[in-house]
Design an enzyme around this catalytic site. Structure first.
Site, PDB file in Angstrom:
ATOM      1  CD  GLU A 219      -2.264   1.000   0.526  1.00  0.00           C
ATOM      2  OE1 GLU A 219      -3.883   1.578   0.508  1.00  0.00           O
ATOM      3  OE2 GLU A 219      -2.006   0.848  -0.946  1.00  0.00           O
ATOM      4  CG  HIS A 243       0.788   9.377  -1.618  1.00  0.00           C
ATOM      5  ND1 HIS A 243      -0.065  10.677  -1.657  1.00  0.00           N
ATOM      6  CD2 HIS A 243      -0.335   8.230  -2.119  1.00  0.00           C
ATOM      7  CE1 HIS A 243      -0.916  10.407  -2.030  1.00  0.00           C
ATOM      8  NE2 HIS A 243      -1.506   9.160  -2.268  1.00  0.00           N
TER       9      HIS A 243
END
Length: 499
Positions: A219, A243
Site C-alpha cells: 500500500e 487477507h
C-alpha cells in the site's frame, strides 16, 4: 451488463454502524451497483442503526456522500439506482449496547434479515448476544436470520477462539458470515477458475514444477487518521491471518469434490491447518517486521510512523511484515510461500506470483539453463485486475537465442468491472445463503495459530527494522529470500519480466 444470477431473496439488511465509514465508503456503493444490475428486488430494505441523532432523511443524506465523491465519474444509471435505493433506507437512532434498540428492531423486522456488524470488533460479541437474547436470530422455515461480521476477528489465537465460542453459543455456524472483502474481487475468485478449468495450469501446480510462491499486498497509504487503531494492531494482525492467508489457501488448496460452500471451505481449511507452526527460534529466522520512517511517496512528504498522530513515540508496532511459510502437504512439500505486506510503500500492488522451476537443460549455445528467466504466472489483484504469464521465446534473428516476453490479460479490457467494489458478490451471497467466500471458525483459528509464534516473539523484541516511506520495505526482507537464492518480484504492473 447482464448479471447471470437471480435477484437476491427479499431481505432486510440491518446495518449496525450505519453512519460509519465502512457503510458510506463500501456498502452503499455496492448496494447501489446491485440495484443498478438488478441484483436486489423491490422488497429489499436497509435498516440502519447508529448512535448519531437523526431520522430516515438524515441517514440518506449522510450516506449520499459517496455519490458526491464520485463527482464526474458518476453515471446517470448509477445516480438513478441510488435514487431508487435510498427510498428503501430507514434509520433507528440509539445505543446498540442497550436493550431498547433491539426492541425497536424486533418491531420493524419480519421475514428474512441479515445483520451487518460494521462496528469496532469490541462490539461483535455484545451485538450477537443482544440479537439472540431478543429472539432476533431464531430462524423459521420461511425466514432466515444471518450475521455478517467484518474483520478483525480476534487479535490473536486465544481471542479468536473465545469470540468464536461466544458467537457459536448463540447462533449456528451456518448463520455466521465472516467477511474478507478480498474474496469479493474478481481476480481472487478467478484463482480457482484458472486452476481447475485449465488442465495446462493444474498439471504443473505442485512441488515438481513450482519453485516458490510470493503473495504481496503493498500500500502507498500511510496510517493517516487510523493511528490509534493501527498502533494497537500492526501489519501482521491487520493483513496476514485474513487477507493474505485467504489468497494462500486458494492457491494451495486441493480440488474440491464440488464447488458447494462446505466442500470449498473444507479444502481451504486443510491448507491453513497444514501451514507449519514454527518454534520461537524458527519464527525469528523466518519473519521480518519493519516500520516506515520519514520519506517521500510521489509528490507527497510522509512523516515517520512514530511521528504520526495518535502513535506512541516509543511504539514498536510494525507497518511492514514479510514471512516465509511452508505448507506441509504432499503437493507443496519443500515449496516456500513468501508473504509481504506494508504501508507507505513505493507502489500500490496486490499480487500472487507463481515462479516455476527452471528447465533442466537448455539447448541454446548462447544461453545456459540457469541463465533463462523463470516462467511466472502473475495474478494481479489490484489495482489492475488481470493475469500475466512470463515465458521465453526465440529472439528474432539468424541465431537461436531466447528472449523473455509476457502474455497479458486485463479484466478491464474485456469486462465492465470498473464501478464494482468487490462487496457486491459478498452481499448477494449473504442474502442467497452461499458461504463459499466466507471464513469458517476453524479456518479463522488455523490462521491465527500459524502467526501466533511471530506475535509471541515480536512482543518481546525491540523496534522493527526501519524503511523509508516510498521504498519497497526493509533490507532484511530482501535477505529473507536471498538466502534461498530468490528475489522479490518487482512491484510493477503485471507483465513486468524483471526478476
Amino acid at each position: 451488463m447482464t448479471v447471470p444470477i437471480a435477484p437476491a431473496p427479499p431481505t432486510t439488511l440491518v446495518i449496525f454502524g450505519a453512519m460509519g465509514d465502512l457503510t458510506r465508503r463500501l456498502l452503499m456503493p455496492a448496494l447501489t451497483n446491485m440495484t443498478r444490475l438488478g441484483m436486489l428486488g423491490a422488497d429489499f430494505s436497509v435498516l440502519g442503526i447508529g448512535i448519531e441523532p437523526g431520522d430516515d432523511a438524515a441517514l440518506r443524506g449522510a450516506l449520499s456522500d459517496f455519490r458526491q465523491q464520485a463527482g464526474s465519474h458518476a453515471t446517470p444509471d448509477q445516480d438513478e439506482a441510488w435514487s431508487k435505493l435510498q427510498q428503501h433506507i430507514h434509520y433507528i437512532q440509539g445505543d446498540f449496547t442497550q436493550d431498547a434498540v433491539y426492541d425497536q428492531i424486533k418491531a420493524r423486522v419480519s421475514g428474512n434479515a441479515a445483520f451487518y456488524l460494521a462496528v469496532p470488533a469490541k462490539f461483535f460479541g455484545d451485538i450477537v448476544d443482544k440479537l439472540a437474547d431478543h429472539d432476533l436470530t431464531r430462524e423459521q422455515r420461511n425466514a432466515f436470520r444471518r450475521i455478517a461480521i467484518e474483520k478483525p476477528f480476534g487479535h490473536d489465537l486465544a481471542s479468536a477462539q473465545a469470540l468464536n465460542a461466544r458467537i457459536l453459543a448463540k447462533v449456528a455456524e451456518t448463520q455466521v458470515y465472516r467477511i474478507d472483502h478480498f474474496l469479493g474481487k474478481e481476480t481472487v475468485q478467478n484463482i480457482m477458475t484458472a486452476r481447475f478449468a485449465n488442465m495446462m495450469i493444474e498439471r504443473v501446480w505442485n512441488a515438481d514444477c513450482i519453485a516458490h510462491v510470493q503473495i504481496t499486498a503493498a500500500e502507498t497509504v500511510d496510517v493517516g487518521t487510523r493511528g490509534r487503531f493501527y498502533d494497537a494492531t500492526g501489519a501482521l494482525r491487520d493483513m496476514v491471518p485474513n487477507h493474505l492467508f485467504q489468497l494462500l489457501a486458494m492457491v494451495a488448496m486441493e480440488p474440491p469434490a464440488s464447488f458447494d460452500a462446505e466442500a470449498v471451505r473444507n479444502e481451504k481449511g486443510k491448507v491453513l491447518k497444514a501451514v507449519r507452526r514454527y518454534t520461537p527460534t524458527k519464527a525469528r529466522r523466518n519473519g521480518v517486521r519493519g516500520v516506515y520512517t520519514h520519506g517521500r511517496i510521489g509528490e507527497r512528504d510522509v512523516a515517520g510512523f512514530t511521528e504520526s498522530p495518535d502513535i506512541a513515540t516509543d511504539s514498536t508496532t510494525e507497518t511492514y511484515v514479510a514471512l516465509k511459510l511452508m505448507v506441509d502437504t504432499w503437493r507443496w512439500a519443500g515449496v516456500p510461500f513468501y508473504l509481504r505486506t506494508g504501508k507507505a510503500m513505493a507502489i500500490r500492488d496486490t499480487e500472487v506470483v507463481i515462479t516455476f522451476k527452471p528447465v533442466p537443460f537448455a539447448q541454446f549455445h548462447k544461453t545456459a539453463a540457469e541463465m533463462l528467466p523463470p516462467n511466472r504466472l502473475i495474478i494481479q489483484i489490484q489495482p489492475d485486475e488481470g493475469l500475466s504469464m512470463d515465458i521465453n521465446i526465440k529472439r528474432p534473428g539468424l541465431e537461436v537465442d531466447t528472449a523473455p516476453i509476457a502474455l497479458d490479460f486485463r479484466y478491464a479490457d474485456r469486462f465492465d468491472i470498473g464501478a464494482m467494489t468487490g462487496y457486491e458478490s459478498l452481499i448477494h451471497d449473504l442474502f442467497a445463503g452461499d458461504q463459499t467466500l466466507f471464513q469458517r471458525a476453524d479456518a479463522i483459528e488455523a490462521g491465527w495459530a500459524a502467526v501466533q509464534p511471530f506475535l509471541d516473539i515480536w512482543a518481546e523484541e525491540g523496534a522493527p527494522d526501519p524503511y523509508p516511506a516510498g521504498s519497497l520495505g526493509p533490507d532484511s526482507a530482501d535477505a529473507l529470500l536471498e538466502r534461498d537464492g530468490f528475489h522479490w518480484h518487482s512491484l510493477a504492473p503485471a507483465g513486468n519480466t524483471t526478476p
